[in-house]
Design an enzyme around this catalytic site. Sequence first.
Site, mmCIF file in Angstrom:
data_model
loop_
_atom_site.group_PDB
_atom_site.id
_atom_site.type_symbol
_atom_site.label_atom_id
_atom_site.label_comp_id
_atom_site.label_asym_id
_atom_site.label_seq_id
_atom_site.Cartn_x
_atom_site.Cartn_y
_atom_site.Cartn_z
ATOM 1 N N ASP A 352 -0.682 9.889 2.174
ATOM 2 C CA ASP A 352 0.225 8.878 2.689
ATOM 3 C C ASP A 352 -0.560 8.068 3.723
ATOM 4 O OD1 ASP A 352 2.700 7.590 3.522
ATOM 5 O OD2 ASP A 352 2.551 8.858 5.301
ATOM 6 N N ASP A 581 3.161 13.196 6.288
ATOM 7 C CA ASP A 581 3.484 13.538 7.677
ATOM 8 C C ASP A 581 4.965 13.730 7.916
ATOM 9 O OD1 ASP A 581 4.074 10.751 7.396
ATOM 10 O OD2 ASP A 581 4.140 10.610 9.576
ATOM 11 N N ASP A 585 7.894 12.051 2.681
ATOM 12 C CA ASP A 585 6.837 12.328 1.710
ATOM 13 C C ASP A 585 7.116 13.590 0.897
ATOM 14 O OD1 ASP A 585 5.168 10.140 2.541
ATOM 15 O OD2 ASP A 585 4.660 11.301 4.316
#
Length: 686
Positions: A352, A581, A585
Amino acid sequence: MTEAENATTNGGVTTHRHGFLGERAELVSALLALTVYLTGLTLQLTGHGGPVPQALFIAAYAFGGFFTLREALLAVRGGRFQVDFLMLVAAAGAAAIGRWEEGAVLLVLFSLGHALEGYAMGRARRSIEALGALAPRTALVRRGTGAPVEVPVEELAVGDTVVVRPHTRVPADGFVAAGTGSVDQSPITGESVPADKVPVADRAAALADPGAAGPESRVYAGTVNGSGALDIAVTRLAGENTLARVVKLVQDAEERTSPTQRFTERFTKFFVPGVLVLVAVLLAAGALTGEPFADTFYRAMAVLVAASPCALAIATPAAVLSAVGRAARGGVLVKGGAPLEEFGRLRTIAFDKTGTLTEGRPRLTEIEPVHAAGREELLRTAVAAQRLSDHPLAQAVVRDGAGLVQAAAVVSETVVSEAVVSEAVVSAAAVSEAAPSEARNLRALVGLGIVAELDGEDVHIGSLAYADTLAGPPVPARLRARTEELARTGRTTMLVRRGDRWLGTLGLMDAPRPEAAAAVAALRGLGVQRTVMLSGDDQRVADAVGRAVGMDEVRGGLLPEDKVAEVTRLRRTARTAMIGDGVNDAPAMAGATVGVAMGAAGSAVALETADIALMSDDLRRLPFITGLSRRASRIIRQNLWLSLGIVAVLVPATALGLGIGPAVLVHEGSTLVVVANALRLLRYAD
């Protein structure tokens, strides 16, 4: 006595009660067996016949076989035939044909090896359990106006104020309410440098939403305070703090078996009955060839010993347990053998962008005044107007605009990978020198910009599209070209006009983490062949960050479901990890071979959902766990080949006449080699 009475569970690990000697009972019993066996063997070799040597060999049977018999009976009651059962059959067979000394050496060495294995495995477990001992048992609590009172940590309540004196351990999770200093967080996050801590701005707000407290204020139980005294507001009870959850999850990880461990368990399940069939075939073959029964039976018992896969059974669990314990000490939580082994085989890693490869907050990176002498006015005007806005970009302008050391430090390069992003724009003294009036009457134009009044003039701050809608003088050609150039390199731009004068443009960007490029390069050096960045940002912004950190591929403009599709596509060609994080996600992490969460120390959700959790926001933990996983995979393969190779050599050797004694020595020696090889992971260098 039932199995439940014989066994207890400690953190998901089954251990057996050994009476007043505790965990040393099996080792003491094995040493007694060895002592009486050597005494009997000495008497026999020196010509002292009679019943004494045989009685000592029988005593060696009793001491060496007690725990082995108990384990075998428990397994048989559960419908399982394990290695212990094969050893008992072989020892009983040796006694049946009068080879008491052969059976005794078998049980002595087997029990001694088993006890030493238990000691070695206990050492690996103790390295994990030592984490739990980091938190203090008591805490100094300040309640009301009186002096701090020492209480057990179990009595702490959310909202209590704990006094942490210099160079002592923090007793609870919380945030700094008063005092400044540095805290050694390495027991939790693995960070090698102490983290500076400052108080939160609003204690009540932080208590209402502890997750809103920044990392510069959060502290964790078990970390070590530096030279400054701190007042900590407690946000989690003792049994729910980060350290307690880490210990519990690491202990539970032992129950999550790896693919190799599942293979060995299935192999052993069918292999042990197969060995018994082989022994029956050997006995039948001896009878058909007319060989003396004693010789045939002895050879069959030797094959039984040789075929027992002790080393195979312990090879993978010992390596997994050692690696998981070492990872936990390094600030990485690995939830069992499966993610550990899979991570060691990865060739593709997807990241990400926001909050993972970048810092997760925009920074003011460029200031482009229309005239060089107008830099200070551009900054003062932008800061004054943006103070009225709560937009993240406006807050970044205020924060960084009043904090830069000097105008010369401002980055003007257009390529992110060649730029050094500054954290300020001009000194606070320079910004406030002219004592600017406060802006008023802010109007936010969603998606375009803002309008405010400053010293009787309208101030317009916004995008190029917004600037083109304004009446009055157009944007100067040079300023327009520079603004478009910044946008192409991934900056978010803000044109600033005061009255009828264009003052310049500001460029903002979510800057890459300082360690990101080095971490990606280290991963490539460890054998990761493909790195991919998945971002919801505009493709130009994503490309700029991707170039800066050295990504092989960059995908921008992705919705959460698009990230899942990308991870699925990557998995079709190779094992793929997804590094994120946050909860947003989670779908992509769940679809990856291994999901890895960043900064999990501050997030209970990330701790629970990820396969691997980096307790800090430090990307340098990724090369560490990658190298450790690869080393663990190599050691597991080494152990498997050694254990299977020993069985493959010993079985034909014993069938051709190798005795029980030499077979046992090689057999148990290989088991100890396997365990020692696995324990090397506890010393893996960061």
